[in-house]
Write a protein that holds these residues in place. Structure first.
Motif, PDB file in Angstrom:
ATOM      1  N   SER A  27      -2.685   3.137  -3.416  1.00  0.00           N
ATOM      2  CA  SER A  27      -3.770   2.820  -2.853  1.00  0.00           C
ATOM      3  C   SER A  27      -3.950   1.985  -2.520  1.00  0.00           C
ATOM      4  CB  SER A  27      -4.010   3.445  -4.604  1.00  0.00           C
ATOM      5  OG  SER A  27      -4.007   2.236  -5.586  1.00  0.00           O
ATOM      6  N   PHE A  28      -5.103   1.424  -2.118  1.00  0.00           N
ATOM      7  CA  PHE A  28      -5.440   0.057  -1.629  1.00  0.00           C
ATOM      8  C   PHE A  28      -5.477  -1.067  -3.179  1.00  0.00           C
ATOM      9  CE2 PHE A  28      -7.548   0.814   2.813  1.00  0.00           C
ATOM     10  CZ  PHE A  28      -6.240   1.029   3.130  1.00  0.00           C
ATOM     11  N   SER A  29      -6.181  -0.557  -3.803  1.00  0.00           N
ATOM     12  CA  SER A  29      -6.459  -1.057  -5.416  1.00  0.00           C
ATOM     13  C   SER A  29      -5.285  -1.237  -6.261  1.00  0.00           C
ATOM     14  CB  SER A  29      -7.460  -0.445  -6.295  1.00  0.00           C
ATOM     15  OG  SER A  29      -6.809   0.554  -7.021  1.00  0.00           O
ATOM     16  N   LYS A  30      -4.186  -0.576  -6.418  1.00  0.00           N
ATOM     17  CA  LYS A  30      -3.219  -1.734  -7.390  1.00  0.00           C
ATOM     18  C   LYS A  30      -2.135  -1.915  -5.759  1.00  0.00           C
ATOM     19  CE  LYS A  30      -2.708   3.147  -8.719  1.00  0.00           C
ATOM     20  NZ  LYS A  30      -2.014   4.892  -9.281  1.00  0.00           N
ATOM     21  N   ALA A  31      -1.889  -1.533  -4.833  1.00  0.00           N
ATOM     22  CA  ALA A  31      -1.564  -3.032  -3.763  1.00  0.00           C
ATOM     23  C   ALA A  31      -2.056  -4.251  -4.564  1.00  0.00           C
ATOM     24  CB  ALA A  31      -1.579  -2.236  -2.953  1.00  0.00           C
ATOM     25  N   ALA A  32      -3.257  -3.981  -4.298  1.00  0.00           N
ATOM     26  CA  ALA A  32      -3.793  -5.362  -4.779  1.00  0.00           C
ATOM     27  C   ALA A  32      -2.836  -6.521  -5.698  1.00  0.00           C
ATOM     28  CB  ALA A  32      -5.753  -4.635  -4.666  1.00  0.00           C
ATOM     29  N   ALA A  33      -3.975  -5.468  -6.799  1.00  0.00           N
ATOM     30  CA  ALA A  33      -3.640  -5.546  -8.409  1.00  0.00           C
ATOM     31  C   ALA A  33      -1.815  -5.909  -8.428  1.00  0.00           C
ATOM     32  CB  ALA A  33      -3.673  -4.674  -9.214  1.00  0.00           C
TER      33      ALA A  33
ATOM     34  N   LEU B 214      -1.804  -9.497  -6.015  1.00  0.00           N
ATOM     35  CA  LEU B 214      -2.740 -10.579  -6.428  1.00  0.00           C
ATOM     36  C   LEU B 214      -4.089 -10.933  -5.975  1.00  0.00           C
ATOM     37  CD1 LEU B 214      -0.495 -13.041  -8.263  1.00  0.00           C
ATOM     38  CD2 LEU B 214      -1.565 -11.653  -9.535  1.00  0.00           C
ATOM     39  N   LEU B 215      -4.414 -10.172  -4.787  1.00  0.00           N
ATOM     40  CA  LEU B 215      -5.226 -10.003  -4.357  1.00  0.00           C
ATOM     41  C   LEU B 215      -6.323  -9.539  -4.464  1.00  0.00           C
ATOM     42  CD1 LEU B 215      -3.432  -9.316  -0.467  1.00  0.00           C
ATOM     43  CD2 LEU B 215      -4.359 -11.761  -1.660  1.00  0.00           C
ATOM     44  N   THR B 216      -8.003  -8.938  -3.888  1.00  0.00           N
ATOM     45  CA  THR B 216      -8.218  -8.419  -4.316  1.00  0.00           C
ATOM     46  C   THR B 216      -8.615  -6.344  -3.604  1.00  0.00           C
ATOM     47  OG1 THR B 216     -10.008  -9.107  -2.143  1.00  0.00           O
ATOM     48  CG2 THR B 216     -10.521  -9.896  -4.330  1.00  0.00           C
ATOM     49  N   PRO B 217      -9.108  -6.054  -3.825  1.00  0.00           N
ATOM     50  CA  PRO B 217      -9.355  -4.452  -2.847  1.00  0.00           C
ATOM     51  C   PRO B 217      -9.553  -4.527  -1.331  1.00  0.00           C
ATOM     52  CG  PRO B 217      -9.986  -3.893  -4.634  1.00  0.00           C
ATOM     53  CD  PRO B 217      -9.909  -5.336  -5.298  1.00  0.00           C
ATOM     54  N   SER B 218     -10.897  -5.463  -1.238  1.00  0.00           N
ATOM     55  CA  SER B 218     -11.299  -6.068   0.090  1.00  0.00           C
ATOM     56  C   SER B 218     -10.140  -6.737   0.707  1.00  0.00           C
ATOM     57  CB  SER B 218     -12.440  -6.902  -0.156  1.00  0.00           C
ATOM     58  OG  SER B 218     -13.275  -6.883   1.237  1.00  0.00           O
ATOM     59  N   ALA B 219      -9.648  -7.313   0.641  1.00  0.00           N
ATOM     60  CA  ALA B 219      -8.594  -8.547   1.154  1.00  0.00           C
ATOM     61  C   ALA B 219      -7.707  -7.233   1.715  1.00  0.00           C
ATOM     62  CB  ALA B 219      -7.882  -9.177  -0.094  1.00  0.00           C
ATOM     63  N   VAL B 220      -7.330  -6.873   0.673  1.00  0.00           N
ATOM     64  CA  VAL B 220      -6.275  -5.356   1.207  1.00  0.00           C
ATOM     65  C   VAL B 220      -7.096  -4.426   2.288  1.00  0.00           C
ATOM     66  CG1 VAL B 220      -4.791  -3.536   0.603  1.00  0.00           C
ATOM     67  CG2 VAL B 220      -4.697  -5.589  -0.592  1.00  0.00           C
ATOM     68  N   SER B 221      -8.245  -4.180   2.252  1.00  0.00           N
ATOM     69  CA  SER B 221      -8.550  -3.232   3.063  1.00  0.00           C
ATOM     70  C   SER B 221      -8.606  -3.888   4.043  1.00  0.00           C
ATOM     71  CB  SER B 221      -9.846  -2.429   2.864  1.00  0.00           C
ATOM     72  OG  SER B 221     -10.674  -2.248   3.276  1.00  0.00           O
TER      73      SER B 221
ATOM     74  N   VAL C 217       0.764  -1.364   0.361  1.00  0.00           N
ATOM     75  CA  VAL C 217       0.300  -0.378  -0.059  1.00  0.00           C
ATOM     76  C   VAL C 217       0.280   1.229  -0.001  1.00  0.00           C
ATOM     77  CG1 VAL C 217      -1.558   1.646   1.269  1.00  0.00           C
ATOM     78  CG2 VAL C 217      -1.956  -0.852   1.465  1.00  0.00           C
ATOM     79  N   ALA C 218       1.856   1.444   1.074  1.00  0.00           N
ATOM     80  CA  ALA C 218       2.838   2.685   1.296  1.00  0.00           C
ATOM     81  C   ALA C 218       3.127   2.636  -0.675  1.00  0.00           C
ATOM     82  CB  ALA C 218       3.503   2.199   1.475  1.00  0.00           C
TER      83      ALA C 218
END
Length: 105
Positions: free
Chosen positions: A15-21, A24-31, A10-11
């Protein structure tokens, strides 16, 4: 370690969505990982906005520590791999010399 890995991503990506990508996770999982990390600390590690995510001071401290921990774990893995490497032994012989010990079945 997984939560710290997610926080590092994330850092890095902002963003959560770019970190998720990247993970290879969903943005929800990152959150969920970040929320669990915040619950365990009792304070926020990231500030979410429409422009992305910025880390709080505790979040920045965790990222720095996570980088140190990751480097140490990588070093330990290399040392363990070195310790568990099996030396390779090659035995050479003439066919007639090995005929008595190595029969085909």
């Amino acid at each position: 370690m997984q939560r710290l890995r997610v926080l590092r991503s994330v850092a890095e990506h902002g963003s959560f969505s770019k970190a998720a990508a990247a993970l290879l996770l969903t943005p929800s999982a990152v959150s969920q990982h970040i929320a669990a990390l915040e619950r365990s600390l009792g304070r926020p590690v990231a500030v979410r906005s429409t422009r992305g995510v910025t880390l709080t001071e505790p979040g920045r401290l965790l990222v720095e520590t996570a980088e140190t921990i990751t480097a140490e774990l990588d070093q330990v893995r290399r040392e363990i791999d070195r310790l568990t490497e099996r030396p390779r032994l090659t035995v050479a012989t003439f066919t007639s010399g090995a005929a008595g010990c190595c029969r085909r079945r």
